[in-house]
Design an enzyme around this catalytic site. Structure first.
Site, PDB file in Angstrom:
ATOM      1  N   ARG A   1       0.845  -1.199   0.000  1.00  0.00           N
ATOM      2  CA  ARG A   1       0.000   0.000   0.000  1.00  0.00           C
ATOM      3  C   ARG A   1       0.882   1.252   0.000  1.00  0.00           C
ATOM      4  NH1 ARG A   1      -4.888   1.263   4.256  1.00  0.00           N
ATOM      5  NH2 ARG A   1      -3.256   1.048   5.841  1.00  0.00           N
TER       6      ARG A   1
ATOM      7  N   ASP B   1      -3.762   3.510  14.040  1.00  0.00           N
ATOM      8  CA  ASP B   1      -2.914   4.061  12.988  1.00  0.00           C
ATOM      9  C   ASP B   1      -3.428   5.449  12.639  1.00  0.00           C
ATOM     10  OD1 ASP B   1      -5.130   3.713  11.336  1.00  0.00           O
ATOM     11  OD2 ASP B   1      -4.227   2.117  10.132  1.00  0.00           O
TER      12      ASP B   1
END
Length: 515
Positions: free
Chosen positions: A146, A429
């Site tokens: 990603r 996150d």
């Protein structure tokens, strides 16, 4: 570092930027214009101009062999120890995260690329004072990398005097060094694409893929992409995004945390779109059910995979009761996803891989996925996707305190270079930190009151910051506190949660505070 930043690799990244940075900039301006329309009282809906795409018969290409079974995907940053642990986890796929789980310190960016280079070649190991980490003898998960979203720049690799596009740096270095090697090993260059807001942004990625493949002599269609539907505008363009990436598309993912953040961000001025405490917004809320049902039905209609969301729980080695309660919630979540037709789901910790696998094994049996499970009965309207008021729940002092505490702890760790942080047995996150700070902003600017009538103001949040920082200092101890960056974290939090203007992303606001 010399190998990753070779002259040839940097030249390739520079050419990507010269060709595509201008279009990226135009698309970011289009985002701003759409948000201004919302602020002026507009709303979102399915696009009239692309109705023919939604009505036509077309399908995604068949997946490569090592991407057909994705029942358990483990996510995590490309830090060396975590890379090895992910590859030894027993998951089917590892989402190698250079985005929300990674602080974009230049060292993290380059080291992450090196770790991926070594992981693909199965040469990765790490020796610490405590133990040696190395690959086990079993099969490794398929790697899906990603990159950063379109909005982030990379100042450490300027092109023609301007910062490079972070997404093109991450993609370009990875593709340049690893595409041919992956093909030789029977895999391929696979990507998760984050934070897109329109099919035009997907079309830009498709053109990047075509150019990159042509430049390095890789056949077109070798790249495969899974798109995270984690912004509210993208939820109205799922089919169009699949279509725009049609030669390269693999599936869509229900990126739930950023999706909530996007709803708050887009409709932050609208008092009818205020979300309650983060913990009260579950996947069974009507607007979240509409989102996931639409995603599964859309993907399977087009022969693309539907990937479920994150189980962020981090098992405790000291508190069996915490584990028992949390694992019950994880099981409930994964059973719902498997029952709805998702082809697999995410976990944040290796200990959850067997839990998720067991649930999907039970539903899938001998099948690698659920592409055959069509959902023709699903009918989702624009109103369903925006039906936030039906969520229920309240804005409480506990929820406000949790947002403040989590945001401060996460931002402090992020500033030190750690983008994936275990807080209260949850893996936090950038996406969850975005929810925390944007909810605080939304509650203050809409005059939201707590159940006892107390209005949420900047002064109240400041007092809670004082109290939570005292509690954090007591928990970590004076020695850790002395070497921490909590003063900087507080300033950053106040900039993105208390200022009159709303910062689109805390990561862009914080970028100048890191190396």
């Amino acid at each position: 570092m010399t190998e990753i930043l070779s002259d040839e690799a940097v030249t390739f990244v520079a050419e990507l930027n010269r060709r595509f940075r201008g279009r990226r900039n135009e698309l970011l301006s289009a985002r701003k214009a759409r948000r201004e329309q919302i602020a002026a009282g507009g709303t979102l809906g399915f696009l009239d101009e692309t109705a023919d795409i939604r009505a036509a018969e077309w399908s995604a290409p068949e997946a490569p062999a090592d991407l057909r079974d994705r029942r358990v995907e483990i996510t995590g940053p490309t830090e060396r120890k975590m890379t090895i642990n992910a590859l030894n986890s027993g998951a089917k796929v590892w989402l190698a995260d250079l985005e929300d789980a990674n602080t974009p310190h230049w060292a993290n960016v380059v080291d992450g690329q090196q770790n991926l280079y070594d992981a693909i070649r199965r040469t990765i190991s790490l020796e610490t004072e405590q133990k040696k980490y190395e690959l086990g003898g079993g099969p490794c998960p398929t790697i899906v990398m990603r990159p950063r979203g379109w909005h982030l720049d990379e100042r450490h690799l300027p092109v023609d005097g301007e910062p490079a596009v972070g997404a093109l740096v991450d993609f370009g270095l990875y593709f340049f060094h690893n595409a041919a090697e992956l093909l030789e090993r029977g895999s391929g260059p696979y990507f998760y694409l984050p934070k897109m807001e329109s099919h035009k942004e997907a079309a830009l990625w498709n053109d990047v893929f075509d150019f990159a493949q042509d430049s390095l002599g890789i056949p077109r269609g070798t790249i495969r992409a899974t798109v995270l539907i984690e912004t509210i505008p993208a939820a109205f363009e799922m089919e169009e995004i699949l279509y725009a990436l049609r030669p390269h598309i693999s599936g869509l993912n229900a990126g739930r945390w950023d999706y909530l953040f996007s709803i708050i961000k887009y409709f932050r001025d609208n008092p009818n779109m205020i979300l309650p405490d983060r913990a009260a917004v579950t996947m069974t809320a009507p607007f979240m059910r509409a989102y996931t049902e639409l995603l599964v039905s859309t993907c399977h209609r087009r022969g693309a995979f539907a990937m479920g969301g994150m189980a962020a729980f981090i098992p405790s080695r000291r508190d069996p009761q915490v584990n028992e309660v949390a694992l019950a919630k994880v099981r409930e979540d994964k059973e719902r996803e498997a029952g709805d037709g998702f082809d697999g789901s995410w976990v944040a910790h290796p200990d959850l891989v067997p839990v998720c696998q067991e649930i999907f094994d039970r539903v899938l049996g001998d099948r690698p996925n659920q592409l055959g499970k069509q959902r023709p009965e699903v009918s989702v309207t624009a109103a369903d996707l925006l039906n936030v008021k039906a969520t229920g729940g309240a804005v409480t002092e506990a929820g406000l305190r949790n947002n403040v505490s989590v945001a401060l702890q996460y931002l402090e760790a992020w500033l030190r270079g750690n983008g994936a942080v275990a807080i209260n047995n949850l893996m936090e996150d950038a996406a969850t930190a975005e929810i925390s700070r944007s909810q605080v902003w939304q509650w203050i600017h809409n005059g939201v009151r707590l159940p006892d009538g107390t209005e949420i103001t900047a002064d109240l949040v400041g007092r809670i910051e004082d109290e939570e920082l005292v509690a954090i200092r007591k928990a970590v101890g004076d020695e850790v506190w002395a070497s921490s960056r909590f003063d900087d974290a507080r300033k950053l939090f106040e900039r993105v949660a208390l200022a009159d203007d709303f910062a689109d992303f805390l990561t862009t606001a914080a970028y100048d505070s890191i190396d």
